[in-house]
Motif scaffolding. Structure first.
Motif, PDB file in Angstrom:
ATOM      1  N   UNK A  66       1.479  -6.060  -6.628  1.00 51.65           N
ATOM      2  CA  UNK A  66       1.136  -4.796  -7.266  1.00 51.65           C
ATOM      3  C   UNK A  66       0.470  -3.823  -6.307  1.00 51.65           C
ATOM      4  N   UNK A  67      -0.374  -4.345  -5.401  1.00 50.28           N
ATOM      5  CA  UNK A  67      -1.088  -3.467  -4.484  1.00 50.28           C
ATOM      6  C   UNK A  67      -0.164  -2.645  -3.624  1.00 50.28           C
ATOM      7  N   UNK A  68       0.880  -3.267  -3.093  1.00 47.91           N
ATOM      8  CA  UNK A  68       1.827  -2.555  -2.238  1.00 47.91           C
ATOM      9  C   UNK A  68       2.789  -1.707  -3.049  1.00 47.91           C
ATOM     10  N   UNK A  69       3.306  -2.261  -4.134  1.00 48.50           N
ATOM     11  CA  UNK A  69       4.368  -1.601  -4.875  1.00 48.50           C
ATOM     12  C   UNK A  69       3.859  -0.467  -5.767  1.00 48.50           C
ATOM     13  N   UNK A  70       2.662  -0.632  -6.342  1.00 41.52           N
ATOM     14  CA  UNK A  70       2.122   0.378  -7.256  1.00 41.52           C
ATOM     15  C   UNK A  70       0.874   1.045  -6.685  1.00 41.52           C
ATOM     16  N   UNK A  82      -0.345  10.401   6.088  1.00 42.42           N
ATOM     17  CA  UNK A  82      -1.060  10.056   7.309  1.00 42.42           C
ATOM     18  C   UNK A  82      -2.256   9.168   7.030  1.00 42.42           C
ATOM     19  N   UNK A  83      -2.967   9.481   5.964  1.00 41.51           N
ATOM     20  CA  UNK A  83      -4.166   8.720   5.609  1.00 41.51           C
ATOM     21  C   UNK A  83      -3.818   7.282   5.251  1.00 41.51           C
ATOM     22  N   UNK A  84      -2.755   7.084   4.446  1.00 42.26           N
ATOM     23  CA  UNK A  84      -2.435   5.710   4.044  1.00 42.26           C
ATOM     24  C   UNK A  84      -1.859   4.912   5.213  1.00 42.26           C
ATOM     25  N   UNK A  85      -1.168   5.590   6.132  1.00 41.74           N
ATOM     26  CA  UNK A  85      -0.652   4.873   7.299  1.00 41.74           C
ATOM     27  C   UNK A  85      -1.805   4.323   8.150  1.00 41.74           C
ATOM     28  N   UNK A  86      -2.834   5.130   8.350  1.00 46.12           N
ATOM     29  CA  UNK A  86      -3.987   4.694   9.152  1.00 46.12           C
ATOM     30  C   UNK A  86      -4.764   3.606   8.422  1.00 46.12           C
ATOM     31  N   UNK A  87      -5.055   3.817   7.135  1.00 50.60           N
ATOM     32  CA  UNK A  87      -5.882   2.861   6.390  1.00 50.60           C
ATOM     33  C   UNK A  87      -5.187   1.507   6.242  1.00 50.60           C
ATOM     34  N   UNK A  88      -3.885   1.520   5.997  1.00 49.46           N
ATOM     35  CA  UNK A  88      -3.158   0.262   5.875  1.00 49.46           C
ATOM     36  C   UNK A  88      -3.093  -0.470   7.215  1.00 49.46           C
ATOM     37  N   UNK A  89      -3.011   0.270   8.308  1.00 49.24           N
ATOM     38  CA  UNK A  89      -2.994  -0.353   9.635  1.00 49.24           C
ATOM     39  C   UNK A  89      -4.345  -1.005   9.938  1.00 49.24           C
ATOM     40  N   UNK A  90      -5.431  -0.298   9.633  1.00 52.38           N
ATOM     41  CA  UNK A  90      -6.777  -0.825   9.898  1.00 52.38           C
ATOM     42  C   UNK A  90      -7.043  -2.068   9.059  1.00 52.38           C
ATOM     43  N   UNK A  91      -6.796  -1.974   7.766  1.00 51.78           N
ATOM     44  CA  UNK A  91      -7.060  -3.107   6.879  1.00 51.78           C
ATOM     45  C   UNK A  91      -6.096  -4.259   7.185  1.00 51.78           C
ATOM     46  N   UNK A  92      -4.880  -3.954   7.607  1.00 48.88           N
ATOM     47  CA  UNK A  92      -3.933  -4.994   7.981  1.00 48.88           C
ATOM     48  C   UNK A  92      -4.443  -5.838   9.136  1.00 48.88           C
ATOM     49  N   UNK A  93      -5.005  -5.180  10.154  1.00 47.80           N
ATOM     50  CA  UNK A  93      -5.571  -5.922  11.281  1.00 47.80           C
ATOM     51  C   UNK A  93      -6.786  -6.726  10.841  1.00 47.80           C
ATOM     52  N   UNK A  94      -7.582  -6.163   9.947  1.00 47.19           N
ATOM     53  CA  UNK A  94      -8.735  -6.867   9.402  1.00 47.19           C
ATOM     54  C   UNK A  94      -8.294  -8.152   8.693  1.00 47.19           C
ATOM     55  N   UNK A 254      -9.775   1.516  -0.663  1.00 48.04           N
ATOM     56  CA  UNK A 254      -9.705   0.696  -1.867  1.00 48.04           C
ATOM     57  C   UNK A 254      -8.270   0.231  -2.099  1.00 48.04           C
ATOM     58  N   UNK A 255      -7.326   1.184  -2.053  1.00 49.29           N
ATOM     59  CA  UNK A 255      -5.916   0.845  -2.280  1.00 49.29           C
ATOM     60  C   UNK A 255      -5.390  -0.069  -1.186  1.00 49.29           C
ATOM     61  N   UNK A 256      -5.788   0.190   0.070  1.00 51.24           N
ATOM     62  CA  UNK A 256      -5.320  -0.637   1.178  1.00 51.24           C
ATOM     63  C   UNK A 256      -5.850  -2.061   1.047  1.00 51.24           C
ATOM     64  N   UNK A 257      -7.119  -2.192   0.710  1.00 51.87           N
ATOM     65  CA  UNK A 257      -7.703  -3.525   0.523  1.00 51.87           C
ATOM     66  C   UNK A 257      -7.028  -4.245  -0.629  1.00 51.87           C
ATOM     67  N   UNK A 425     -14.536  -8.062  -5.374  1.00 55.77           N
ATOM     68  CA  UNK A 425     -14.533  -9.534  -5.325  1.00 55.77           C
ATOM     69  C   UNK A 425     -13.704 -10.032  -4.127  1.00 55.77           C
ATOM     70  N   UNK A 426     -12.597  -9.346  -3.842  1.00 57.06           N
ATOM     71  CA  UNK A 426     -11.784  -9.725  -2.694  1.00 57.06           C
ATOM     72  C   UNK A 426     -12.512  -9.524  -1.373  1.00 57.06           C
ATOM     73  N   UNK A 427     -13.206  -8.402  -1.235  1.00 59.94           N
ATOM     74  CA  UNK A 427     -13.970  -8.140  -0.009  1.00 59.94           C
ATOM     75  C   UNK A 427     -15.088  -9.169   0.179  1.00 59.94           C
TER      76      UNK A 427
END
Length: 572
Positions: A66-70, A82-94, A254-257, A425-427
């Motif tokens: 759901x997080x990715x699709x919705x 641009x914002x979601x590309x950066x945030x998803x990249x940062x959280x992805x590495x995390x 929030x959405x990226x996490x 809770x996930x964080x």
């Protein structure tokens, strides 16, 4: 495929260790009970019915949901491509750093209690207690969240005024409870095929959005990065100018996490995995490439074909009555491809169903593990003859009834509240895993365990865990900063509903640690007393036996495995 046969959780029993250590009083006793069963019978034993293909597909399937699709649609509508590309990249590495830390511990000692057991063994029993319940809270909330997402997806076809979302939620809930009830082998097969379907669909969607961006749609409009220029790569949020753009960007954390939550569930499946020292590292090592392919590329191409101000986005400020919950459906709709948006929406419904199915599984196994460690009522540790913790499953399923909040409230609002809860809770779960890994590294250095003795080692070591821990704490504290910002256009001085759902997890988490310490008076583990070797010898012996059997396989089987590993396995 060979079966790594063990007595249920026999690896958790005491065994001679090279270093004399004191074990925490609750975890080992619970693990011994896990192996022996209640009163000498086997009514608390899970069955190792998940094979390598099940583990790898559950790992990737849990990350594509759901997080990715919705959830990506929420972030795109608020902050821009641009914002979601950066945030998803940062959280992805995390997330990759978190998975590496977990993999190092899980391959050293693949115990059935998962990372809650590691926290108790290597750091502090109080942390294990708090982490266990935090993780359970996450999954008893994310399950109704997935059901809510299902209701949102169905509203693309049937308006809530015609058929109340509660009808769909009831149908989904009954089906996923039945699947979980019929045993881990049945669950593993169902989830394997559902996850395989999800991977095929997301790969097709990524290719489709790329083709549409290059003008391969019916309109032959070569969009490229047009929407990054107009309406722009960064939207504004709460404030105007650069400040508003930064606030919009940070709000997408929030959405990226939320999109990446679930990748750590490999640590829970250890107890039911065959040959975990092979399957777990394999699942974790490939996480980086999966993140790059499934997340980073998908949000990049999505931002090229859907403008952030599109009224077809359900979470846009001025959404139309026929808006889709998924931005990928919007991409197809905007391109003018007939009927395909309905087909993809149906596929996304399968995504949501699969996610709800696996989330209920993890919730039941988490509270089951807590009961085995005597941190929850003992009845929750009882299993039936098929190895299903039926009481833990029943309790976890009861919380899924929270999804019926959709009956009287807007599904988008309910979805947002659930996302806030699940994210915190996930964080906190990631924070606990990273803290445990730091203590694990200290302990193995103090007890003379060299790096070459590890089946898998985190590439960036303890430094990577420290860096990831700092970023996790920063995101947890600031992720819903907007509840404090005064804005007459939105909610005024203070949004107490979002504040409660966004931050209630922190006092719960800290309160459980403090309460456990006050009640039990148990000291934390020092590097010298951390239990690195309890049960390890049994695992080593059984792994050697398994590898000996595997060596007898024919060359034909090995050749088939080589083809899978080199041409298909990197993706799946």
């Amino acid at each position: 495929m060979d079966t790594f046969e063990r007595r249920p959780y026999s690896h958790d029993l005491e065994s001679p260790s090279p270093t004399k250590v004191e074990r925490s009083s609750d975890v080992p006793a619970a693990e011994e009970t896990m192996a022996q069963g209640h009163g000498g019978n086997n009514h608390t034993a899970l069955h190792r019915g998940l094979k390598s293909r099940h583990i790898t597909m559950i790992a990737i399937g849990g990350a594509i949901g759901t997080g990715l699709i919705i959830g990506t649609g929420v972030a795109l509508a608020r902050a821009g491509p641009g914002a979601i590309f950066i945030s998803y990249s940062v959280v992805g590495f995390l997330v990759y750093l978190v998975m590496c830390a977990l993999g190092e511990m899980a391959t050293w000692l693949p115990v059935g209690s998962g990372f809650t057991g590691y926290a108790s063994r290597f750091c502090d029993p109080a942390l294990g207690f708090s982490l266990g319940y935090t993780y359970w809270f996450k999954y008893i909330i994310v399950t109704p969240n997935q059901l809510t997402a299902g209701a949102l997806v169905l509203q693309f076809w049937v308006d809530r005024d015609r058929i109340n979302p509660g009808v769909w939620i009831a149908i989904f809930l009954v089906v996923i409870v039945c699947i979980n009830y019929f045993g881990v082998r049945f669950f593993g097969e169902i989830e394997f095929w559902l996850s395989s379907f999800k991977v095929i669909v997301i790969v097709a969607v990524i290719l489709l959005t790329f083709i549409l961006a290059l003008g391969g749609g019916p309109d032959h409009d070569r969009k490229g990065f047009r929407y990054w220029k107009k309406p722009g790569a960064f939207a504004t949020y709460l404030k105007d100018g650069d400040t508003g753009r930064f606030l919009a960007f940070w709000s997408t954390m929030v959405a990226a996490t939320f999109a990446f939550l679930g990748t750590e569930l490999v640590g829970v499946t250890v107890g039911e995995a065959q040959n975990p020292r092979k399957t777990i590292p394999r699942a974790i090592k490939l996480t980086f490439y999966r993140i790059l392919f499934f997340y980073i590329l998908s949000v990049l191409f999505l931002g090229m074909v859907v403008p952030y101000n599109s009224t077809d986005l359900a979470f846009a400020n001025k959404a139309s009555s026929t808006a889709s919950a998924s931005p990928f459906v919007v991409a197809i709709k905007v391109s003018g491809i007939k009927y395909l948006d309905h087909i993809l929406n149906a596929c996304i419904l399968v995504f949501v169903f699969s996610a709800a199915n696996s989330d209920l599984y993890i919730a039941s196994r988490t509270i089951y593990g807590l009961a085995l460690e005597r941190k929850a009522p003992s009845i929750l540790a009882r299993t039936d003859r098929r190895g299903v913790p039926i009481y833990a499953l029943g309790l976890s399923a009861c919380f899924a009834l929270l999804a019926f909040m959709n009956v009287s409230d807007d599904s988008r609002t309910v979805f947002k509240y659930f996302v806030n809860l699940v994210t915190i809770f996930g964080l906190l779960t990631w924070i606990s895993i990273l803290v445990t890994h730091i203590y694990f590294v200290r302990a193995r250095r103090a007890q003379g365990v060299a790096d070459h003795q590890l089946a898998y080692r985190a590439p960036l070591g303890v430094a990577g865990s420290y860096g990831a821990l700092s970023l996790c704490i920063l995101i947890a504290i600031t992720k819903n900063y907007d509840v404090f910002v005064h804005n007459k256009k939105t909610y005024g001085n203070f949004n107490y509903k979002d504040f409660i759902t966004a931050y209630i997890g922190i006092p719960l988490y800290l309160g459980m640690i403090l309460g456990y310490k006050l009640v039990t008076r148990q000291p934390g583990m020092t590097p010298e007393t951390a239990d690195l070797f309890g049960g390890k010898q049994a695992i080593d012996d059984q792994e050697a036996e398994f590898l000996a059997r595997k060596a007898e396989k024919s060359k034909t089987a090995k050749q088939r495995g080589w083809f899978y590993r080199n041409f298909i396995g990197w993706l799946f």
